[in-house]
Design an enzyme around this catalytic site. Structure first.
Site, short mmCIF file in Angstrom:
data_model
loop_
_atom_site.label_atom_id
_atom_site.label_comp_id
_atom_site.label_asym_id
_atom_site.label_seq_id
_atom_site.Cartn_x
_atom_site.Cartn_y
_atom_site.Cartn_z
N LEU A 1 0.89 -1.18 0.00
CA LEU A 1 0.00 0.00 0.00
C LEU A 1 0.91 1.21 0.00
O LEU A 1 1.82 1.30 0.83
CB LEU A 1 -0.87 -0.01 1.26
CG LEU A 1 -1.62 1.29 1.61
CD1 LEU A 1 -2.74 1.55 0.61
CD2 LEU A 1 -2.21 1.21 3.02
N GLY B 1 -4.31 7.40 2.12
CA GLY B 1 -3.84 6.09 2.61
C GLY B 1 -4.96 5.39 3.38
O GLY B 1 -5.24 4.21 3.17
N GLY C 1 -0.93 12.58 3.54
CA GLY C 1 -1.49 13.41 4.60
C GLY C 1 -2.85 14.01 4.27
O GLY C 1 -3.32 14.92 4.94
N TYR D 1 -1.12 0.83 10.63
CA TYR D 1 -2.15 -0.22 10.72
C TYR D 1 -2.74 -0.31 12.12
O TYR D 1 -3.94 -0.53 12.28
CB TYR D 1 -1.58 -1.56 10.25
CG TYR D 1 -1.22 -1.53 8.78
CD1 TYR D 1 -2.22 -1.46 7.82
CD2 TYR D 1 0.10 -1.50 8.36
CE1 TYR D 1 -1.92 -1.38 6.47
CE2 TYR D 1 0.42 -1.43 7.00
CZ TYR D 1 -0.60 -1.36 6.08
OH TYR D 1 -0.30 -1.28 4.75
N GLY E 1 -5.58 11.90 3.73
CA GLY E 1 -6.59 10.87 3.98
C GLY E 1 -6.63 9.78 2.93
O GLY E 1 -7.45 8.86 3.02
N VAL F 1 1.16 5.66 -1.09
CA VAL F 1 0.57 6.91 -1.57
C VAL F 1 1.71 7.77 -2.12
O VAL F 1 2.79 7.84 -1.52
CB VAL F 1 -0.17 7.62 -0.41
CG1 VAL F 1 -0.56 9.04 -0.77
CG2 VAL F 1 -1.40 6.82 0.00
N ASP G 1 2.05 -7.56 6.23
CA ASP G 1 3.40 -7.57 6.80
C ASP G 1 3.92 -6.15 6.72
O ASP G 1 4.24 -5.69 5.62
CB ASP G 1 4.32 -8.52 6.02
CG ASP G 1 4.03 -9.97 6.35
OD1 ASP G 1 4.03 -10.31 7.55
OD2 ASP G 1 3.77 -10.75 5.42
C1 LIG Z 1 1.59 4.92 5.17
C2 LIG Z 1 0.90 5.72 4.04
C3 LIG Z 1 0.20 4.75 3.09
C4 LIG Z 1 -0.12 6.68 4.68
O1 LIG Z 1 -0.80 7.39 3.64
P1 LIG Z 1 -1.39 8.88 3.88
O2 LIG Z 1 -2.29 9.16 2.72
O3 LIG Z 1 -0.32 9.83 4.14
O4 LIG Z 1 -2.23 8.65 5.21
P2 LIG Z 1 -3.63 9.34 5.59
O5 LIG Z 1 -3.54 10.80 5.32
O6 LIG Z 1 -4.72 8.60 4.92
O7 LIG Z 1 -3.71 9.04 7.13
C5 LIG Z 1 -4.82 8.35 7.66
C6 LIG Z 1 -4.67 8.30 9.16
O8 LIG Z 1 -3.52 7.49 9.47
C7 LIG Z 1 -2.64 8.23 10.30
N1 LIG Z 1 -1.28 7.85 9.91
C8 LIG Z 1 -0.66 8.06 8.73
N2 LIG Z 1 0.59 7.52 8.74
C9 LIG Z 1 0.74 6.99 9.98
C10 LIG Z 1 1.80 6.28 10.62
N3 LIG Z 1 2.95 5.99 9.99
N4 LIG Z 1 1.61 5.89 11.91
C11 LIG Z 1 0.45 6.14 12.56
N5 LIG Z 1 -0.58 6.79 12.01
C12 LIG Z 1 -0.45 7.20 10.73
C13 LIG Z 1 -2.92 9.69 10.01
O9 LIG Z 1 -2.55 10.49 11.10
C14 LIG Z 1 -4.42 9.68 9.79
O10 LIG Z 1 -5.08 9.69 11.04
P3 LIG Z 1 -6.60 10.25 11.20
O11 LIG Z 1 -7.47 9.47 10.24
O12 LIG Z 1 -6.92 9.97 12.64
O13 LIG Z 1 -6.52 11.69 10.83
C15 LIG Z 1 1.92 6.61 3.27
O14 LIG Z 1 2.61 7.43 4.16
C16 LIG Z 1 2.94 5.81 2.43
O15 LIG Z 1 2.70 5.53 1.26
N6 LIG Z 1 4.10 5.49 3.04
C17 LIG Z 1 5.17 4.77 2.35
C18 LIG Z 1 4.78 3.33 2.14
C19 LIG Z 1 4.30 2.60 3.38
O16 LIG Z 1 4.85 2.76 4.47
N7 LIG Z 1 3.24 1.77 3.19
C20 LIG Z 1 2.55 1.09 4.28
C21 LIG Z 1 3.18 -0.16 4.72
S1 LIG Z 1 3.68 -1.32 3.51
#
Ligand SMILES: CC(C)(COP(=O)(O)OP(=O)(O)OC[C@H]1O[C@@H](n2cnc3c(N)ncnc32)[C@H](O)[C@@H]1OP(=O)(O)O)[C@@H](O)C(=O)NCCC(=O)NCCS
Length: 166
Positions: A94, A106, A102, A140, A104, A96, A130
């Site tokens: 997954l 993800g 940031g 997660y 919403g 973004v 994982d």
């Molecule tokens: C992790 C990832 C998918 C989050 O996407 P994003 O669009 O920035 O996240 P969102 O804006 O949808 O955040 C949704 C919620 O999760 C929370 N959140 C986001 N990243 C977080 C983290 N690393 N730890 C805890 N909470 C997190 C946000 O604060 C938000 O909280 P809320 O709904 O209470 O406001 C993105 O940062 C990414 O692509 N990272 C690199 C790849 C990765 O790590 N993938 C996941 C694991 S394989």
């Protein structure tokens, strides 16, 4: 879905993967170089979030998996039939694009993946993931996933909880 509006669709040949930049080189390389082969071989399905201009803002992959009953927390395992494994759906990747983080997306993609798995006619007990590190695991946990007791970076969410929360 979240703002700005995105639509989720299965990845197809018309989508431009070359410019996708999540900030994680292994994830971007997988998306650029391997995912279409995995789709062709039926080892993963891939869904993308598209902007109005059809730019890819995020993606996730899903595949069938199984969970060892003995790996689940005892309180949940004892409520399941005594088979060695229970069926699951693996959220393989997954990500973004940095430009859309940031906002919403993800969380919305995760909800879309859970919804897709929970609505499937093929039964699965849980979604499994994982996490690549603690920070990914925190994402997660934030969304209700539970770590396996002996393997905290492997997390699951029973899909029945998705259906009851709708
Ligand atoms: C992790 C990832 C998918 C989050 O996407 P994003 O669009 O920035 O996240 P969102 O804006 O949808 O955040 C949704 C919620 O999760 C929370 N959140 C986001 N990243 C977080 C983290 N690393 N730890 C805890 N909470 C997190 C946000 O604060 C938000 O909280 P809320 O709904 O209470 O406001 C993105 O940062 C990414 O692509 N990272 C690199 C790849 C990765 O790590 N993938 C996941 C694991 S394989």
């Amino acid at each position: 879905m979240s703002r700005p509006p995105f639509r989720v669709a299965p990845l197809d040949a018309g989508h431009d993967r070359a410019v996708f930049d999540s900030g994680s080189a292994p994830l971007d390389r997988y998306f650029r170089e391997q995912v279409t082969q995995d789709i062709r071989r039926r080892v993963a399905a891939c869904f993308v979030a598209l902007t109005k201009e059809r730019r890819i803002a995020g993606f996730y992959t899903l595949a069938s998996a199984s969970l060892l009953l003995a790996d689940l927390p005892a309180s949940l395992g004892k409520k399941l039939p005594r088979y060695p494994t229970v069926p699951a759906v693996r959220l393989g990747r997954l990500a973004v694009d940095q430009m859309f983080k940031g906002q919403g997306l993800g969380g919305a993609l995760l909800a879309d993946a859970l919804d897709r798995a929970a609505r499937s006619e093929i039964a699965a007990y849980a979604m499994l993931v994982d996490a690549k590190d603690e920070s990914a695991a925190a994402f997660y946990w934030h969304h209700g996933f539970i770590s396996l007791p002996d393997s905290p970076l492997t997390l699951f969410l029973p899909l029945a909880t998705v259906l009851t929360s709708r």
